[in-house]
Design a protein around this motif. Structure first.
Motif, mmCIF file in Angstrom:
data_model
loop_
_atom_site.group_PDB
_atom_site.id
_atom_site.type_symbol
_atom_site.label_atom_id
_atom_site.label_comp_id
_atom_site.label_asym_id
_atom_site.label_seq_id
_atom_site.Cartn_x
_atom_site.Cartn_y
_atom_site.Cartn_z
ATOM 1 N N ARG A 132 0.657 -1.207 -0.044
ATOM 2 C CA ARG A 132 0.010 0.051 -0.071
ATOM 3 C C ARG A 132 0.916 1.277 -0.017
ATOM 4 O O ARG A 132 0.499 2.172 -0.580
ATOM 5 C CB ARG A 132 -0.985 -0.036 1.324
ATOM 6 C CG ARG A 132 -1.884 -1.049 1.133
ATOM 7 C CD ARG A 132 -3.276 -0.734 1.801
ATOM 8 N NE ARG A 132 -4.348 -1.686 1.743
ATOM 9 C CZ ARG A 132 -5.717 -1.296 1.841
ATOM 10 N NH1 ARG A 132 -5.622 -0.270 2.293
ATOM 11 N NH2 ARG A 132 -6.678 -2.322 1.694
ATOM 12 N N ILE A 133 1.958 1.361 0.719
ATOM 13 C CA ILE A 133 2.781 2.350 0.667
ATOM 14 C C ILE A 133 3.390 2.580 -0.585
ATOM 15 O O ILE A 133 3.585 3.764 -1.223
ATOM 16 C CB ILE A 133 4.144 2.104 1.608
ATOM 17 C CG1 ILE A 133 3.547 2.267 3.100
ATOM 18 C CG2 ILE A 133 5.101 3.193 1.398
ATOM 19 C CD1 ILE A 133 4.624 1.719 4.183
ATOM 20 N N MET A 134 3.685 1.417 -1.409
ATOM 21 C CA MET A 134 4.316 1.848 -2.715
ATOM 22 C C MET A 134 3.303 2.064 -3.582
ATOM 23 O O MET A 134 3.734 2.645 -4.736
ATOM 24 C CB MET A 134 4.986 0.262 -3.200
ATOM 25 C CG MET A 134 6.251 0.095 -2.346
ATOM 26 S SD MET A 134 7.025 -1.567 -2.872
ATOM 27 C CE MET A 134 8.624 -1.432 -2.319
ATOM 28 N N VAL B 262 2.477 7.450 4.968
ATOM 29 C CA VAL B 262 3.006 6.389 4.293
ATOM 30 C C VAL B 262 3.958 5.576 5.042
ATOM 31 O O VAL B 262 4.771 4.829 4.885
ATOM 32 C CB VAL B 262 3.550 6.774 3.003
ATOM 33 C CG1 VAL B 262 2.687 7.125 1.995
ATOM 34 C CG2 VAL B 262 4.786 7.790 3.361
ATOM 35 N N LYS B 263 3.888 6.051 6.521
ATOM 36 C CA LYS B 263 4.413 5.193 7.629
ATOM 37 C C LYS B 263 3.793 3.854 7.595
ATOM 38 O O LYS B 263 2.500 3.512 7.607
ATOM 39 C CB LYS B 263 4.509 5.894 9.016
ATOM 40 C CG LYS B 263 5.485 6.999 9.012
ATOM 41 C CD LYS B 263 5.314 7.694 10.482
ATOM 42 C CE LYS B 263 6.362 8.619 10.679
ATOM 43 N NZ LYS B 263 6.609 9.056 11.885
ATOM 44 N N ILE B 264 4.665 2.792 7.974
ATOM 45 C CA ILE B 264 4.035 1.479 8.105
ATOM 46 C C ILE B 264 3.036 1.176 9.162
ATOM 47 O O ILE B 264 2.232 0.556 8.929
ATOM 48 C CB ILE B 264 5.281 0.228 8.207
ATOM 49 C CG1 ILE B 264 4.808 -1.148 8.012
ATOM 50 C CG2 ILE B 264 5.751 0.390 9.640
ATOM 51 C CD1 ILE B 264 5.969 -2.042 7.734
ATOM 52 N N SER B 265 3.393 1.834 10.369
ATOM 53 C CA SER B 265 2.258 1.914 11.423
ATOM 54 C C SER B 265 0.959 2.297 10.930
ATOM 55 O O SER B 265 0.023 1.745 11.483
ATOM 56 C CB SER B 265 2.740 2.511 12.773
ATOM 57 O OG SER B 265 3.273 4.045 12.384
ATOM 58 N N VAL B 266 0.885 3.629 10.247
ATOM 59 C CA VAL B 266 -0.259 4.111 9.883
ATOM 60 C C VAL B 266 -1.060 3.315 8.854
ATOM 61 O O VAL B 266 -2.111 3.234 8.895
ATOM 62 C CB VAL B 266 0.136 5.514 9.177
ATOM 63 C CG1 VAL B 266 -1.140 6.171 8.742
ATOM 64 C CG2 VAL B 266 0.625 6.526 10.409
ATOM 65 N N MET B 267 -0.253 2.566 8.013
ATOM 66 C CA MET B 267 -0.784 1.769 7.093
ATOM 67 C C MET B 267 -1.532 0.601 7.649
ATOM 68 O O MET B 267 -2.566 0.066 7.239
ATOM 69 C CB MET B 267 0.233 1.108 5.888
ATOM 70 C CG MET B 267 0.435 2.395 4.727
ATOM 71 S SD MET B 267 -1.043 2.593 3.788
ATOM 72 C CE MET B 267 -0.497 3.696 2.872
ATOM 73 N N LEU B 268 -0.575 -0.052 8.655
ATOM 74 C CA LEU B 268 -1.235 -1.305 9.366
ATOM 75 C C LEU B 268 -2.790 -0.920 10.182
ATOM 76 O O LEU B 268 -3.775 -1.551 9.960
ATOM 77 C CB LEU B 268 -0.301 -1.784 10.129
ATOM 78 C CG LEU B 268 0.747 -2.409 9.739
ATOM 79 C CD1 LEU B 268 1.791 -2.859 10.670
ATOM 80 C CD2 LEU B 268 0.247 -3.871 9.052
ATOM 81 N N LYS B 269 -2.854 0.257 10.876
ATOM 82 C CA LYS B 269 -4.004 0.958 11.322
ATOM 83 C C LYS B 269 -5.099 1.013 10.573
ATOM 84 O O LYS B 269 -6.271 0.812 10.752
ATOM 85 C CB LYS B 269 -3.684 2.207 12.111
ATOM 86 C CG LYS B 269 -2.660 1.758 13.344
ATOM 87 C CD LYS B 269 -2.339 3.285 14.120
ATOM 88 C CE LYS B 269 -1.677 2.832 15.321
ATOM 89 N NZ LYS B 269 -0.903 4.156 16.022
ATOM 90 N N GLU B 270 -4.609 1.691 9.175
ATOM 91 C CA GLU B 270 -5.588 1.847 8.309
ATOM 92 C C GLU B 270 -6.206 0.735 7.835
ATOM 93 O O GLU B 270 -7.437 0.616 7.382
ATOM 94 C CB GLU B 270 -5.020 2.835 7.140
ATOM 95 C CG GLU B 270 -5.977 3.241 6.051
ATOM 96 C CD GLU B 270 -5.448 4.315 5.172
ATOM 97 O OE1 GLU B 270 -5.497 3.932 3.871
ATOM 98 O OE2 GLU B 270 -4.963 5.136 5.428
ATOM 99 N N VAL B 271 -5.495 -0.380 7.320
ATOM 100 C CA VAL B 271 -5.863 -1.564 6.988
ATOM 101 C C VAL B 271 -6.712 -2.356 7.864
ATOM 102 O O VAL B 271 -7.903 -2.773 7.402
ATOM 103 C CB VAL B 271 -4.672 -2.577 6.256
ATOM 104 C CG1 VAL B 271 -5.242 -3.825 5.928
ATOM 105 C CG2 VAL B 271 -3.842 -1.881 5.297
ATOM 106 N N TYR B 272 -6.414 -2.266 8.971
ATOM 107 C CA TYR B 272 -7.361 -2.891 9.989
ATOM 108 C C TYR B 272 -8.622 -2.218 10.190
ATOM 109 O O TYR B 272 -9.732 -2.897 10.392
ATOM 110 C CB TYR B 272 -6.316 -3.045 11.368
ATOM 111 C CG TYR B 272 -7.244 -3.771 12.629
ATOM 112 C CD1 TYR B 272 -7.154 -5.229 12.372
ATOM 113 C CD2 TYR B 272 -7.772 -3.240 13.467
ATOM 114 C CE1 TYR B 272 -7.724 -5.984 13.418
ATOM 115 C CE2 TYR B 272 -8.428 -4.011 14.400
ATOM 116 C CZ TYR B 272 -8.599 -5.189 14.387
ATOM 117 O OH TYR B 272 -9.245 -5.986 15.466
ATOM 118 N N ARG B 273 -8.625 -1.085 10.291
ATOM 119 C CA ARG B 273 -9.857 -0.201 10.351
ATOM 120 C C ARG B 273 -10.754 -0.600 9.234
ATOM 121 O O ARG B 273 -11.874 -0.558 9.469
ATOM 122 C CB ARG B 273 -9.390 1.190 10.486
ATOM 123 C CG ARG B 273 -10.567 2.093 10.960
ATOM 124 C CD ARG B 273 -10.294 3.530 11.390
ATOM 125 N NE ARG B 273 -9.555 4.304 10.256
ATOM 126 C CZ ARG B 273 -8.338 4.483 10.236
ATOM 127 N NH1 ARG B 273 -7.747 4.297 11.150
ATOM 128 N NH2 ARG B 273 -7.679 5.105 9.024
#
Length: 274
Positions: free
Chosen positions: A208-210, A221-232
């Motif tokens: 998702r970042i790429m 595009v931080k990995i922690s932000v992406m993981l939270k967004e995907v889980y949400r």
């Protein structure tokens, strides 16, 4: 006498590194070409733009070009680093601590290989997902996924390489002889499957970042932000998007990769004996 021994060790190491470089490069290119369609499906399943909008089942070899350019050098860099560290440190460290050498060597190998792997992955995945970038991607965008790729590949390497070495050692002791390339390939296949399963959420975030907009804010595009967004958005199911094609392709390609790697390495050592 000491000078002769040092010269012999230097030649042995050069031959071992040459064998690792050659076998890693050949195995990397062949596997990436063969299993590219499964990788494309995995990318599209993980895409924030949706599977169908990202191409669905169309043009499964789209984005192969960058991979053909970057696959050999990135695989070669990983294995020359990995095998080089083993050659230097294993003879000097008791066997019970060799797994720490394997983990450290794998981690360093991944970090170095990612210098080539990351920009290749960015271009490849954006093409796989039918993102038509009108202008040449700036360097900061090409390396935007470096942190997330390293964070994905470090645990992958930590699990994969020590497990591969352990399975080979266990089988060697069991049959009381060295592993054949096929047996080593089977050990590699199992270790790769376990590693791929564990690191799937990190791979989703990296994808998702790429695939994010080139003008996206750095914090977004931080990995922690992406993981939270995907889980949400999709919960645990979203974090494991593309699980089957990822683990399936890694299991099969792991067998092929390590089989080719060991066989080519065996041939190289025969051609350039210690």
């Amino acid at each position: 006498m000491v000078h002769q021994n040092n010269s012999a060790e230097s030649v042995d190491m050069k031959n071992a590194l040459l064998a690792s470089l050659t076998s890693g490069a050949i195995a990397g290119v062949l596997c990436d070409m063969t299993f590219f369609p499964l990788d494309t499906l995995k990318t599209r399943l993980q895409s924030q733009h949706g599977f169908n909008k990202s191409g669905g089942f169309k043009q499964l070899y789209k984005g192969l070009g960058p991979v053909l350019i970057g696959s050999a050098p990135s695989a070669a860099l990983f294995f020359i680093t990995y095998e080089g560290m083993k050659e230097v440190f294993q003879p000097r460290v008791p066997q019970q601590y060799h797994s720490f050498i394997h983990m450290t060597a794998a981690a360093l190998g991944e970090m170095i290989a990612c210098l080539i792997r990351v920009p290749v992955e960015v271009v490849k995945q954006r093409k796989q997902a039918f993102l038509n970038d009108k202008h040449r991607l700036p360097l900061r965008t090409l390396y935007r996924g470096y942190e997330s790729t390293v964070l994905r590949d470090l645990p992958f390497g930590f699990v994969q390489m020590p497990l591969w070495e352990y399975f080979k050692l266990y089988w060697t002791r069991h049959v009381e002889r060295e592993c054949t390339p096929i047996e080593s390939a089977a050990c590699g296949s199992v270790s790769v499957a376990i590693s791929a399963a564990i690191t799937t959420p990190l791979d989703v975030a990296k994808t998702r970042i790429m695939l994010s907009n080139t003008s996206a804010d750095k914090k977004a595009v931080k990995i922690s932000v992406m993981l939270k967004e995907v889980y949400r958005e999709s919960g645990t199911k979203g974090l494991f998007a593309g699980f089957l094609p990822r683990v399936g392709s890694f299991t099969i390609s792991g067998f092929v990769f390590f089989g080719i790697y060991e066989k080519v390495k065996e041939i190289c050592i025969a051609v350039f004996p210690p």
